[in-house]
Design a protein around this motif. Structure first.
Motif, PDB file in Angstrom:
ATOM      1  N   ALA A  28       0.814  -1.220   0.000  1.00 25.29           N
ATOM      2  CA  ALA A  28       0.000   0.000   0.000  1.00 25.29           C
ATOM      3  C   ALA A  28       0.846   1.267   0.000  1.00 25.29           C
ATOM      4  CB  ALA A  28      -0.922   0.005   1.223  1.00 25.29           C
ATOM      5  N   LEU A  29       2.155   1.126  -0.167  1.00 26.96           N
ATOM      6  CA  LEU A  29       3.049   2.278  -0.024  1.00 26.96           C
ATOM      7  C   LEU A  29       3.465   2.847  -1.370  1.00 26.96           C
ATOM      8  CD1 LEU A  29       5.421   1.034   2.818  1.00 26.96           C
ATOM      9  CD2 LEU A  29       3.236   2.214   3.021  1.00 26.96           C
ATOM     10  N   ASP A  30       3.649   4.174  -1.404  1.00 27.10           N
ATOM     11  CA  ASP A  30       4.220   4.787  -2.594  1.00 27.10           C
ATOM     12  C   ASP A  30       5.702   4.429  -2.658  1.00 27.10           C
ATOM     13  OD1 ASP A  30       5.929   6.954  -1.321  1.00 27.10           O
ATOM     14  OD2 ASP A  30       3.980   7.572  -0.549  1.00 27.10           O
ATOM     15  N   PRO A  31       6.361   4.641  -3.809  1.00 29.69           N
ATOM     16  CA  PRO A  31       7.760   4.203  -3.942  1.00 29.69           C
ATOM     17  C   PRO A  31       8.687   4.770  -2.867  1.00 29.69           C
ATOM     18  CG  PRO A  31       6.855   4.708  -6.099  1.00 29.69           C
ATOM     19  CD  PRO A  31       5.810   5.116  -5.097  1.00 29.69           C
ATOM     20  N   GLY A  32       8.516   6.042  -2.523  1.00 27.63           N
ATOM     21  CA  GLY A  32       9.379   6.641  -1.503  1.00 27.63           C
ATOM     22  C   GLY A  32       9.162   6.025  -0.139  1.00 27.63           C
ATOM     23  N   ALA A  33       7.893   5.855   0.267  1.00 29.99           N
ATOM     24  CA  ALA A  33       7.595   5.258   1.569  1.00 29.99           C
ATOM     25  C   ALA A  33       8.053   3.807   1.623  1.00 29.99           C
ATOM     26  CB  ALA A  33       6.095   5.361   1.858  1.00 29.99           C
ATOM     27  N   ALA A  34       7.919   3.092   0.506  1.00 29.53           N
ATOM     28  CA  ALA A  34       8.378   1.700   0.465  1.00 29.53           C
ATOM     29  C   ALA A  34       9.882   1.621   0.681  1.00 29.53           C
ATOM     30  CB  ALA A  34       8.001   1.070  -0.875  1.00 29.53           C
ATOM     31  N   GLU A  35      10.630   2.527   0.073  1.00 25.43           N
ATOM     32  CA  GLU A  35      12.082   2.544   0.267  1.00 25.43           C
ATOM     33  C   GLU A  35      12.426   2.806   1.728  1.00 25.43           C
ATOM     34  OE1 GLU A  35      14.665   1.869  -1.637  1.00 25.43           O
ATOM     35  OE2 GLU A  35      13.394   1.301  -3.314  1.00 25.43           O
ATOM     36  N   GLU A  36      11.667   3.697   2.391  1.00 28.46           N
ATOM     37  CA  GLU A  36      11.925   3.982   3.801  1.00 28.46           C
ATOM     38  C   GLU A  36      11.719   2.732   4.652  1.00 28.46           C
ATOM     39  OE1 GLU A  36       9.419   7.150   5.019  1.00 28.46           O
ATOM     40  OE2 GLU A  36      10.249   8.605   3.624  1.00 28.46           O
ATOM     41  N   VAL A  37      10.631   2.024   4.406  1.00 27.92           N
ATOM     42  CA  VAL A  37      10.340   0.817   5.183  1.00 27.92           C
ATOM     43  C   VAL A  37      11.404  -0.249   4.935  1.00 27.92           C
ATOM     44  CG1 VAL A  37       8.734  -1.110   5.423  1.00 27.92           C
ATOM     45  CG2 VAL A  37       7.870   1.231   5.357  1.00 27.92           C
ATOM     46  N   LEU A  38      11.789  -0.433   3.670  1.00 34.28           N
ATOM     47  CA  LEU A  38      12.802  -1.440   3.359  1.00 34.28           C
ATOM     48  C   LEU A  38      14.164  -1.067   3.952  1.00 34.28           C
ATOM     49  CD1 LEU A  38      11.735  -2.120  -0.321  1.00 34.28           C
ATOM     50  CD2 LEU A  38      11.542  -3.708   1.607  1.00 34.28           C
ATOM     51  N   ALA A  39      14.453   0.235   4.005  1.00 31.35           N
ATOM     52  CA  ALA A  39      15.703   0.669   4.639  1.00 31.35           C
ATOM     53  C   ALA A  39      15.690   0.342   6.130  1.00 31.35           C
ATOM     54  CB  ALA A  39      15.900   2.173   4.421  1.00 31.35           C
ATOM     55  N   VAL A  40      14.540   0.519   6.775  1.00 30.77           N
ATOM     56  CA  VAL A  40      14.414   0.174   8.188  1.00 30.77           C
ATOM     57  C   VAL A  40      14.625  -1.329   8.388  1.00 30.77           C
ATOM     58  CG1 VAL A  40      12.787   0.011  10.112  1.00 30.77           C
ATOM     59  CG2 VAL A  40      12.932   2.118   8.773  1.00 30.77           C
ATOM     60  N   LEU A  41      13.998  -2.132   7.530  1.00 28.18           N
ATOM     61  CA  LEU A  41      14.146  -3.585   7.653  1.00 28.18           C
ATOM     62  C   LEU A  41      15.607  -3.999   7.476  1.00 28.18           C
ATOM     63  CD1 LEU A  41      10.991  -4.818   5.687  1.00 28.18           C
ATOM     64  CD2 LEU A  41      11.292  -4.644   8.156  1.00 28.18           C
ATOM     65  N   GLN A  42      16.293  -3.368   6.520  1.00 27.41           N
ATOM     66  CA  GLN A  42      17.715  -3.674   6.331  1.00 27.41           C
ATOM     67  C   GLN A  42      18.532  -3.313   7.565  1.00 27.41           C
ATOM     68  OE1 GLN A  42      18.816  -1.884   2.363  1.00 27.41           O
ATOM     69  NE2 GLN A  42      19.859  -3.844   2.300  1.00 27.41           N
ATOM     70  N   ARG A  43      18.212  -2.170   8.162  1.00 27.47           N
ATOM     71  CA  ARG A  43      18.929  -1.746   9.362  1.00 27.47           C
ATOM     72  C   ARG A  43      18.717  -2.758  10.490  1.00 27.47           C
ATOM     73  NH1 ARG A  43      16.927   3.854  10.593  1.00 27.47           N
ATOM     74  NH2 ARG A  43      16.965   3.899   8.333  1.00 27.47           N
ATOM     75  N   LEU A  44      17.493  -3.251  10.639  1.00 25.13           N
ATOM     76  CA  LEU A  44      17.210  -4.238  11.674  1.00 25.13           C
ATOM     77  C   LEU A  44      17.991  -5.529  11.426  1.00 25.13           C
ATOM     78  CD1 LEU A  44      13.354  -3.741  11.909  1.00 25.13           C
ATOM     79  CD2 LEU A  44      15.024  -3.069  13.620  1.00 25.13           C
ATOM     80  N   VAL A  45      18.066  -5.943  10.150  1.00 23.67           N
ATOM     81  CA  VAL A  45      18.796  -7.164   9.815  1.00 23.67           C
ATOM     82  C   VAL A  45      20.293  -6.978  10.026  1.00 23.67           C
ATOM     83  CG1 VAL A  45      19.435  -8.691   7.907  1.00 23.67           C
ATOM     84  CG2 VAL A  45      17.046  -8.014   8.209  1.00 23.67           C
ATOM     85  N   HIS A  46      20.844  -5.895   9.499  1.00 22.92           N
ATOM     86  CA  HIS A  46      22.293  -5.705   9.509  1.00 22.92           C
ATOM     87  C   HIS A  46      22.832  -5.291  10.866  1.00 22.92           C
ATOM     88  CE1 HIS A  46      22.173  -4.894   4.878  1.00 22.92           C
ATOM     89  NE2 HIS A  46      21.906  -6.132   5.199  1.00 22.92           N
ATOM     90  N   ASP A  47      22.107  -4.413  11.573  1.00 19.35           N
ATOM     91  CA  ASP A  47      22.636  -3.857  12.818  1.00 19.35           C
ATOM     92  C   ASP A  47      22.185  -4.613  14.064  1.00 19.35           C
ATOM     93  OD1 ASP A  47      23.706  -1.970  11.162  1.00 19.35           O
ATOM     94  OD2 ASP A  47      22.291  -0.375  11.674  1.00 19.35           O
ATOM     95  N   LEU A  48      20.966  -5.166  14.045  1.00 18.43           N
ATOM     96  CA  LEU A  48      20.439  -5.822  15.235  1.00 18.43           C
ATOM     97  C   LEU A  48      20.342  -7.334  15.094  1.00 18.43           C
ATOM     98  CD1 LEU A  48      17.554  -3.333  16.152  1.00 18.43           C
ATOM     99  CD2 LEU A  48      19.911  -3.371  16.996  1.00 18.43           C
ATOM    100  N   GLY A  49      20.610  -7.859  13.895  1.00 19.50           N
ATOM    101  CA  GLY A  49      20.560  -9.305  13.703  1.00 19.50           C
ATOM    102  C   GLY A  49      19.157  -9.869  13.681  1.00 19.50           C
TER     103      GLY A  49
END
Length: 539
Positions: free
Chosen positions: A171-192
């Motif tokens: 349901a997200l526009d391209p910009g909002a989708a990138e923000e959410v995916l960036a958050v998910l990457q941060r959780l994976v890379h930084d918090l495991g």
């Protein structure tokens, strides 16, 4: 972190298992993308990880699923809440409170966290997902994309070890989708954090996946592997992969950047050529006219001075970031919102002053959630009600369903249909009255590539029958493939309106993958490129 041991799931009403022979391990701290055609069992597999299957959905679970050492057969979802966070396709079904801030805090309250910890995590999550300005807003007053971000945020505040997400960017526009995916990457890379995510919009997410889990279909063995290896034979794949397959690139690129690095020879082959011109409908008198329309929704001006004409045979894509006013504009065309200023006319009628029985013969809306139109107990009952409401011949709606949704039994309950099937049923209900103007709000949400291709054919047929089609969408690939014209809304105002190739190629946010790879050329879709290369080889 997540282990499947010979997992199969059989629902009582189904002749075949929804899942069969899943035997694999997803390591800790990886983003695993779950792909496959509709009906392959993706939502069922996600449910086995969260414990929803079989504790709430019913059915029989064979084998064993363990998450951080906990067996989901013996641990109910509430006993996994500190380990597994789940976000479904429907944000509203996820909410239990009334405001953004309360929703973010609810999960932590359930776990008994200290107030100072709760306050800190709420603030962190508001910043992570760009929700700070919405903290006091009612959840029902948010756009669909904003609701999706809140749903994800409400799970993140509990700091789970595993995140299970079903269509998180749908349901997200391209910009909002990138923000959410960036958050998910941060959780994976930084918090495991381990992320298991099902997503049909592969063009957005496949380049971020550490692994891809492919469910090819019922009765076939799942495949887990590196993204490029799985995409090489996956029946569902994004345009960048389709382009790589078409021109023989190996290994296949997964991102626009990777493809651009290898596309110089292809751009040289296509230099000086242009796609075959799209068939443009002949000029005709507008069937719907929006003139200087302004709409106020509470304290917020949702639309400001909008002018828009819809013509028979023309397909128009309405795009813009979440909250730009797209759904409000569609709602105004069917009389859901009274104009603050300006006017709306559809087929000579003023929508908000017209009785629904008269209006449905002029304009029909398929909303973001097709279930808003579906209230009967069976497909047959939905069709009978649509015939009565439209004063159509009995069997009219059922004939449309047979065309849009072949093979569906009359006794099937609409809630048991997939997202794509529900959309097709809702579209059949709307088309029963043969309205001149057809409106669709996020029609590809929850659709895989095959279902989206069927929708494209249906909408093209409707345009050929002189219907005017307006679809509000964040799906840039759909707009590039289907729309004659693209309109972009921002802050309730139209900021761009013109032929789709002109509008999307010039927009970094709304350009499709092929346009980005082959820029500055005029190419929008893989079939255009394939057709041009075939013509070159034939000479």
């Amino acid at each position: 972190m997540i282990t499947f041991e010979q997992v199969s799931v059989q629902y009582h009403e189904s002749a075949e298992p929804a899942l069969h022979g899943v035997d694999l391990t997803i390591p800790e701290g990886e983003l695993c993308l779950l792909v496959g055609p509709s009906g392959a069992g993706k939502s069922t597999l996600l449910g086995t990880v969260s414990g929803l299957v079989p504790h709430f959905t019913g059915g029989v679970l064979h084998g064993r699923v363990t998450v951080n050492g906990r067996d989901t057969r013996t641990h109910r979802p509430r006993e996994l809440a500190d380990v597994v966070g789940t976000v479904g396709q429907d944000p509203l079904a996820h909410f239990v409170t009334d405001t953004v801030e309360d929703e973010l805090a609810y999960g932590m309250e359930s776990l008994g966290l200290a107030p100072d910890v709760m306050r800190r995590r709420v603030e962190e999550t508001l910043d992570l997902l760009g929700l700070a300005e919405l903290r006091g807003r009612a959840l029902t007053a948010l756009s669909g994309g904003q609701q999706q971000r809140v749903a994800i945020g409400s799970v993140l505040t509990t700091h789970p070890k595993v995140l299970v997400l079903d269509e998180p960017t749908s349901a997200l526009d391209p910009g909002a989708a990138e923000e959410v995916l960036a958050v998910l990457q941060r959780l994976v890379h930084d918090l495991g954090t381990t992320v298991l995510m099902a997503e049909h919009r592969l063009e957005r997410v496949v380049q971020y996946a550490d692994q891809v889990l492919l469910l090819p279909g019922r009765g076939q063995t799942p495949v887990l592997g590196e993204a490029a290896e799985v995409m090489a034979h996956s029946p569902v794949h994004p345009p960048v992969v389709a382009l790589g397959r078409a021109v023989g690139w190996s290994p296949l690129p997964l991102s626009v950047r990777d493809a651009r690095r290898r596309a110089a020879p292809l751009r040289a082959r296509l230099d000086g050529r242009t796609p075959a011109p799209a068939t443009v409908p002949a000029p005709a008198r507008a069937t719907a006219t929006v003139d200087r329309l302004a709409v106020q929704r509470g304290p917020v001006p949702a639309l400001r001075g909008v002018r828009l004409d819809l013509h028979p045979g023309e397909i128009t894509a309405l795009m813009g970031r979440n909250g730009a006013g797209k759904s409000t504009l569609l709602g105004s065309l069917v009389g859901l919102h009274r104009p603050t200023a300006g006017s709306v006319r559809v087929g000579g009628l003023i929508p908000h002053q017209t009785r629904p029985k008269e209006l449905i013969r002029q304009v029909g809306l398929v909303p973001q959630d097709p279930r808003d139109l579906l209230y009967a107990e069976t497909v047959a009952a939905e069709c009978a009600a649509a015939d009565r409401d439209s004063a159509a011949e009995p069997g009219t709606c059922r004939a449309l369903v047979a065309r849009l949704l072949p093979g569906i039994d009359d006794a099937t309950h609409p809630r048991d249909l997939s997202e794509g099937q529900r959309l097709s049923l809702a579209l059949a209900v709307v088309l029963t009255a043969r309205p001149g103007v057809i409106l669709l709000d996020e029609p590809t949400r929850g659709l895989d590539y095959a279902a989206k291709a069927r929708l494209v054919e249906i909408l093209r047929d409707l345009a050929a029958e002189s219907h005017a089609v307006l679809l509000a969408t964040h799906d840039v690939e759909l707009a590039a493939e289907l729309a004659h014209r693209t309109v972009i809304l921002a802050e309730g105002e139209i900021v761009a309106d013109g032929p789709t190739p002109e509008i999307v190629v010039s927009s970094p946010a709304f350009a499709p993958q092929v346009a980005k790879i082959l820029s500055p050329g005029p190419w929008l879709t893989v079939p255009q490129v394939v057709e041009a290369l075939a013509a070159e080889e034939a000479r």
